[in-house]
Design a protein around this motif. Structure first.
Motif, PDB file in Angstrom:
ATOM      1  N   LEU A  51     -10.213 -41.013  -4.629  1.00  0.00           N
ATOM      2  CA  LEU A  51     -11.356 -40.419  -5.311  1.00  0.00           C
ATOM      3  C   LEU A  51     -11.812 -41.294  -6.464  1.00  0.00           C
ATOM      4  CD1 LEU A  51     -13.336 -38.132  -5.767  1.00  0.00           C
ATOM      5  CD2 LEU A  51     -11.545 -36.901  -7.019  1.00  0.00           C
ATOM      6  N   SER A  52     -10.872 -41.839  -7.201  1.00  0.00           N
ATOM      7  CA  SER A  52     -11.207 -42.717  -8.320  1.00  0.00           C
ATOM      8  C   SER A  52     -11.962 -43.956  -7.844  1.00  0.00           C
ATOM      9  CB  SER A  52      -9.930 -43.127  -9.062  1.00  0.00           C
ATOM     10  OG  SER A  52     -10.221 -44.023 -10.114  1.00  0.00           O
ATOM     11  N   LYS A  53     -11.528 -44.523  -6.718  1.00  0.00           N
ATOM     12  CA  LYS A  53     -12.208 -45.706  -6.181  1.00  0.00           C
ATOM     13  C   LYS A  53     -13.637 -45.380  -5.750  1.00  0.00           C
ATOM     14  CE  LYS A  53      -8.057 -48.111  -4.572  1.00  0.00           C
ATOM     15  NZ  LYS A  53      -7.285 -48.566  -3.381  1.00  0.00           N
ATOM     16  N   ILE A  54     -13.825 -44.196  -5.173  1.00  0.00           N
ATOM     17  CA  ILE A  54     -15.171 -43.800  -4.755  1.00  0.00           C
ATOM     18  C   ILE A  54     -16.072 -43.631  -5.969  1.00  0.00           C
ATOM     19  CG2 ILE A  54     -16.542 -41.996  -3.628  1.00  0.00           C
ATOM     20  CD1 ILE A  54     -14.107 -41.446  -1.831  1.00  0.00           C
ATOM     21  N   GLU A  55     -15.564 -42.967  -7.008  1.00  0.00           N
ATOM     22  CA  GLU A  55     -16.354 -42.739  -8.223  1.00  0.00           C
ATOM     23  C   GLU A  55     -16.699 -44.046  -8.930  1.00  0.00           C
ATOM     24  OE1 GLU A  55     -15.212 -40.014 -11.171  1.00  0.00           O
ATOM     25  OE2 GLU A  55     -15.456 -38.232  -9.890  1.00  0.00           O
ATOM     26  N   ASN A  56     -15.851 -45.044  -8.783  1.00  0.00           N
ATOM     27  CA  ASN A  56     -16.083 -46.331  -9.443  1.00  0.00           C
ATOM     28  C   ASN A  56     -16.732 -47.348  -8.509  1.00  0.00           C
ATOM     29  OD1 ASN A  56     -14.833 -46.256 -12.301  1.00  0.00           O
ATOM     30  ND2 ASN A  56     -13.271 -45.266 -11.020  1.00  0.00           N
ATOM     31  N   ASP A  57     -17.257 -46.836  -7.377  1.00  0.00           N
ATOM     32  CA  ASP A  57     -18.000 -47.664  -6.427  1.00  0.00           C
ATOM     33  C   ASP A  57     -17.151 -48.805  -5.871  1.00  0.00           C
ATOM     34  OD1 ASP A  57     -20.235 -48.096  -4.905  1.00  0.00           O
ATOM     35  OD2 ASP A  57     -21.265 -49.311  -6.402  1.00  0.00           O
ATOM     36  N   GLN A  58     -15.835 -48.564  -5.755  1.00  0.00           N
ATOM     37  CA  GLN A  58     -14.940 -49.561  -5.181  1.00  0.00           C
ATOM     38  C   GLN A  58     -14.597 -49.241  -3.727  1.00  0.00           C
ATOM     39  OE1 GLN A  58     -11.590 -49.379  -7.838  1.00  0.00           O
ATOM     40  NE2 GLN A  58     -12.657 -50.458  -9.502  1.00  0.00           N
ATOM     41  N   MET A  59     -15.046 -48.081  -3.252  1.00  0.00           N
ATOM     42  CA  MET A  59     -14.792 -47.668  -1.884  1.00  0.00           C
ATOM     43  C   MET A  59     -15.974 -46.863  -1.392  1.00  0.00           C
ATOM     44  SD  MET A  59     -11.738 -45.224  -0.368  1.00  0.00           S
ATOM     45  CE  MET A  59     -10.466 -46.463  -0.671  1.00  0.00           C
ATOM     46  N   SER A  60     -16.384 -47.117  -0.149  1.00  0.00           N
ATOM     47  CA  SER A  60     -17.502 -46.385   0.437  1.00  0.00           C
ATOM     48  C   SER A  60     -16.952 -45.261   1.309  1.00  0.00           C
ATOM     49  CB  SER A  60     -18.366 -47.341   1.274  1.00  0.00           C
ATOM     50  OG  SER A  60     -19.540 -46.707   1.704  1.00  0.00           O
ATOM     51  N   PRO A  61     -17.197 -43.997   0.960  1.00  0.00           N
ATOM     52  CA  PRO A  61     -16.600 -42.882   1.706  1.00  0.00           C
ATOM     53  C   PRO A  61     -17.206 -42.708   3.087  1.00  0.00           C
ATOM     54  CG  PRO A  61     -18.160 -42.061   0.091  1.00  0.00           C
ATOM     55  CD  PRO A  61     -18.041 -43.533  -0.157  1.00  0.00           C
ATOM     56  N   THR A  62     -16.366 -42.331   4.044  1.00  0.00           N
ATOM     57  CA  THR A  62     -16.847 -42.021   5.383  1.00  0.00           C
ATOM     58  C   THR A  62     -17.569 -40.672   5.344  1.00  0.00           C
ATOM     59  OG1 THR A  62     -14.841 -40.821   6.012  1.00  0.00           O
ATOM     60  CG2 THR A  62     -14.861 -43.214   6.379  1.00  0.00           C
ATOM     61  N   TYR A  63     -18.249 -40.350   6.435  1.00  0.00           N
ATOM     62  CA  TYR A  63     -18.948 -39.070   6.503  1.00  0.00           C
ATOM     63  C   TYR A  63     -17.968 -37.911   6.360  1.00  0.00           C
ATOM     64  CZ  TYR A  63     -21.864 -35.276   8.209  1.00  0.00           C
ATOM     65  OH  TYR A  63     -22.539 -34.104   8.316  1.00  0.00           O
ATOM     66  N   ASP A  64     -16.802 -38.045   6.999  1.00  0.00           N
ATOM     67  CA  ASP A  64     -15.794 -36.991   6.908  1.00  0.00           C
ATOM     68  C   ASP A  64     -15.333 -36.790   5.466  1.00  0.00           C
ATOM     69  OD1 ASP A  64     -15.608 -38.486   9.596  1.00  0.00           O
ATOM     70  OD2 ASP A  64     -14.722 -36.529  10.042  1.00  0.00           O
ATOM     71  N   THR A  65     -15.187 -37.883   4.735  1.00  0.00           N
ATOM     72  CA  THR A  65     -14.802 -37.787   3.329  1.00  0.00           C
ATOM     73  C   THR A  65     -15.907 -37.131   2.516  1.00  0.00           C
ATOM     74  OG1 THR A  65     -13.405 -39.759   3.488  1.00  0.00           O
ATOM     75  CG2 THR A  65     -14.130 -39.110   1.285  1.00  0.00           C
ATOM     76  N   LEU A  66     -17.168 -37.469   2.818  1.00  0.00           N
ATOM     77  CA  LEU A  66     -18.289 -36.838   2.137  1.00  0.00           C
ATOM     78  C   LEU A  66     -18.295 -35.332   2.363  1.00  0.00           C
ATOM     79  CD1 LEU A  66     -21.158 -39.380   2.888  1.00  0.00           C
ATOM     80  CD2 LEU A  66     -20.052 -38.980   0.682  1.00  0.00           C
ATOM     81  N   LEU A  67     -17.968 -34.914   3.583  1.00  0.00           N
ATOM     82  CA  LEU A  67     -17.900 -33.488   3.885  1.00  0.00           C
ATOM     83  C   LEU A  67     -16.848 -32.805   3.005  1.00  0.00           C
ATOM     84  CD1 LEU A  67     -18.106 -33.371   7.796  1.00  0.00           C
ATOM     85  CD2 LEU A  67     -19.867 -32.674   6.166  1.00  0.00           C
ATOM     86  N   GLY A  68     -15.670 -33.432   2.911  1.00  0.00           N
ATOM     87  CA  GLY A  68     -14.607 -32.869   2.094  1.00  0.00           C
ATOM     88  C   GLY A  68     -14.994 -32.789   0.625  1.00  0.00           C
ATOM     89  N   LEU A  69     -15.663 -33.826   0.131  1.00  0.00           N
ATOM     90  CA  LEU A  69     -16.091 -33.834  -1.263  1.00  0.00           C
ATOM     91  C   LEU A  69     -17.143 -32.758  -1.520  1.00  0.00           C
ATOM     92  CD1 LEU A  69     -16.314 -37.684  -1.840  1.00  0.00           C
ATOM     93  CD2 LEU A  69     -14.698 -36.112  -2.931  1.00  0.00           C
ATOM     94  N   ALA A  70     -18.086 -32.620  -0.586  1.00  0.00           N
ATOM     95  CA  ALA A  70     -19.121 -31.597  -0.742  1.00  0.00           C
ATOM     96  C   ALA A  70     -18.504 -30.203  -0.764  1.00  0.00           C
ATOM     97  CB  ALA A  70     -20.150 -31.713   0.380  1.00  0.00           C
ATOM     98  N   GLU A  71     -17.516 -29.985   0.090  1.00  0.00           N
ATOM     99  CA  GLU A  71     -16.841 -28.691   0.115  1.00  0.00           C
ATOM    100  C   GLU A  71     -16.089 -28.457  -1.191  1.00  0.00           C
ATOM    101  OE1 GLU A  71     -13.906 -26.041   2.995  1.00  0.00           O
ATOM    102  OE2 GLU A  71     -14.152 -28.186   3.377  1.00  0.00           O
ATOM    103  N   GLY A  72     -15.393 -29.494  -1.666  1.00  0.00           N
ATOM    104  CA  GLY A  72     -14.642 -29.364  -2.908  1.00  0.00           C
ATOM    105  C   GLY A  72     -15.527 -29.103  -4.108  1.00  0.00           C
ATOM    106  N   LEU A  73     -16.744 -29.633  -4.059  1.00  0.00           N
ATOM    107  CA  LEU A  73     -17.686 -29.452  -5.164  1.00  0.00           C
ATOM    108  C   LEU A  73     -18.557 -28.211  -4.998  1.00  0.00           C
ATOM    109  CD1 LEU A  73     -18.807 -33.174  -5.453  1.00  0.00           C
ATOM    110  CD2 LEU A  73     -17.632 -31.887  -7.255  1.00  0.00           C
ATOM    111  N   ASP A  74     -18.462 -27.586  -3.821  1.00  0.00           N
ATOM    112  CA  ASP A  74     -19.270 -26.396  -3.521  1.00  0.00           C
ATOM    113  C   ASP A  74     -20.760 -26.719  -3.579  1.00  0.00           C
ATOM    114  OD1 ASP A  74     -19.643 -23.737  -2.808  1.00  0.00           O
ATOM    115  OD2 ASP A  74     -19.767 -23.053  -4.876  1.00  0.00           O
TER     116      ASP A  74
END
Length: 207
Positions: A51-74
Motif C-alpha cells: 500500500l505504501s508503494k502504491i501511495e508513493n507511486d512506486q507500484m502500479s496496482p492491478t485492477y483486482d488491487t484497485l477493487l480491494g482498495l475501493a472496497e476498503g475505502l468504501d
C-alpha cells in the motif's frame, strides 16, 4: 495525419495522468476516511508495504488491487481512478470519446477506464490491452467477488480459469465467468491483443 501522429502522445499523457492521480487520490481518500496505512491495508487485504508503494507511486496496482482498495475505502472504483465522485441521478448517461478514457498501466494489462463520470454504476466497462505473455508473470490466478465478460477486439487471448482448461479466444469470441474463480488473460502471440472487459459492480457502496 496530424491526429494519428498525436494519438500515442495523447494516450501516453492519459496513462501518466491516470497513474499519478491514483497515488495522489488514494492518499487523499485514506486520510478523508481517517484510516492509517495499516487500517486500509487490512481492509483491502494488502501488505502495508504494498500500500505504501502504491501511495508513493512506486507500484502500479492491478485492477483486482484497485477493487480491494475501493472496497476498503468504501468508494466507487471510478472515484479512486479519476479522483471524482461522479454524478448519481435518474436518466443517467455518460459518453467517452475514442482514446479519451483514463488509462491505467500495469505490467500485465493496460486498462482504459470508460464512462467514469457516473457514480454507483451497475458494472465497470474497460478497454484492456493484454500484455502478459505467460501465466508465470502472475502471482497466482486473480479472484474477487463479482462476474466478468470479455470480448476480443484484436489479436488472440488465452483465458486461464481455475476449474476449466485453457481456452483460446480469437477476434469476435467472448466469455463470461465468475470472478470468484481464479482467472487471468494471456496474450500468446507477438501481435497486440485487446479486449472489451466488463466487470459487475462489486465494491461498497456498490455491492
Amino acid at each position: 495525419m496530424s491526429d494519428d501522429a498525436s494519438a500515442p502522445a495523447a494516450v501516453s499523457s492519459l496513462r501518466r495522468r491516470g497513474e499519478r492521480s491514483i497515488a495522489k487520490t488514494l492518499r487523499a481518500l485514506r486520510k478523508r476516511a481517517d484510516l492509517t496505512l495499516n487500517d486500509l491495508a487490512q481492509r483491502a487485504g494488502l501488505a502495508v508495504s504494498t500500500l505504501s508503494k502504491i501511495e508513493n507511486d512506486q507500484m502500479s496496482p492491478t485492477y483486482d488491487t484497485l477493487l480491494g482498495l475501493a472496497e476498503g475505502l468504501d468508494v466507487d472504483i471510478s472515484e479512486l481512478v479519476t479522483g471524482g465522485r461522479g454524478v448519481s441521478v435518474s436518466g443517467r448517461r455518460a459518453v467517452t470519446r475514442k482514446g479519451q478514457g483514463v488509462v491505467h498501466s500495469t505490467l500485465l494489462y493496460d486498462y482504459e477506464m470508460l464512462c467514469n463520470d457516473i457514480a454507483n454504476r451497475q458494472f465497470v466497462p474497460l478497454l484492456a490491452e493484454v500484455k502478459a505473455r505467460s501465466l508465470h508473470q502472475f502471482e497466482g490466478l486473480l479472484s474477487h467477488p463479482g462476474e466478468e465478460f470479455i470480448y476480443v477486439l484484436k489479436g488472440k487471448i488465452e483465458l486461464h480459469t481455475e476449474h476449466y482448461a485453457v481456452t483460446l479466444l480469437d477476434v469476435g469470441d467472448c466469455a463470461y465467468f465468475d470472478s470468484t474463480m481464479g482467472h487471468a488473460l494471456v496474450n500468446p502471440a507477438d501481435d497486440p491483443a485487446q479486449v472489451l472487459w466488463i466487470c459487475s459492480r462489486v465494491v461498497a457502496p456498490l455491492a
